[in-house]
Write a protein that holds these residues in place. Structure first.
Motif, PDB file in Angstrom:
ATOM      1  N   TYR A   8     107.420 107.876  15.917  1.00 18.09           N
ATOM      2  CA  TYR A   8     107.076 106.488  15.621  1.00 18.09           C
ATOM      3  C   TYR A   8     107.041 105.695  16.922  1.00 18.09           C
ATOM      4  O   TYR A   8     107.848 105.935  17.815  1.00 18.09           O
ATOM      5  CB  TYR A   8     108.112 105.857  14.690  1.00 18.09           C
ATOM      6  N   PRO A  11     106.639  98.488  17.875  1.00 22.43           N
ATOM      7  CA  PRO A  11     105.717  97.373  18.056  1.00 22.43           C
ATOM      8  C   PRO A  11     106.265  96.346  19.058  1.00 22.43           C
ATOM      9  O   PRO A  11     105.541  95.475  19.511  1.00 22.43           O
ATOM     10  CB  PRO A  11     105.627  96.758  16.654  1.00 22.43           C
ATOM     11  N   HIS A  41     105.892 102.225  13.637  1.00 20.83           N
ATOM     12  CA  HIS A  41     104.513 102.604  13.310  1.00 20.83           C
ATOM     13  C   HIS A  41     104.383 104.104  13.528  1.00 20.83           C
ATOM     14  O   HIS A  41     104.578 104.581  14.653  1.00 20.83           O
ATOM     15  CB  HIS A  41     103.516 101.861  14.198  1.00 20.83           C
TER      16      HIS A  41
END
Length: 97
Positions: A8, A11, A41
């Motif tokens: 991941y 951000p 993300h």
């Protein structure tokens, strides 16, 4: 010892990544770390093994962290590395007059 891992990206911080076991997803990541990391993300999944090389991380340390704590946090490179790669004219713009 192969591990299927989900990666991941943060951000909040460029080039910060969180490695977790795909089977656990984010369940073993402390809430405080997720808050600091930001809403993860999903970047990609990857099969990790001791033979695999990673660009910026020691594969043995990543696998050790995945087994011991359920995640591995990859921090961004130090800012000095970014500055070394900036074109000279960008660096000159910040020079005092």
């Amino acid at each position: 010892m192969k591990r299927i891992c989900s990666i991941y990206r943060s951000p909040k911080k460029n080039e910060m990544y969180l490695y977790v076991l795909k089977s656990d997803a984010l369940a073993r990541v402390p809430e405080g770390l997720l808050t600091a990391f930001g809403a993860p993300h999903h970047a990609f999944d990857l099969v990790l093994s001791p033979e695999r090389q990673l660009a910026r991380e020691d594969i043995h340390k990543v696998l050790e962290n995945l087994d011991a704590q359920g995640y591995h946090l990859q921090m961004p490179p130090p800012e000095a590395e970014y500055i070394e790669h900036l074109p000279e004219e960008l660096l000159r713009r910040n020079d005092p007059i």
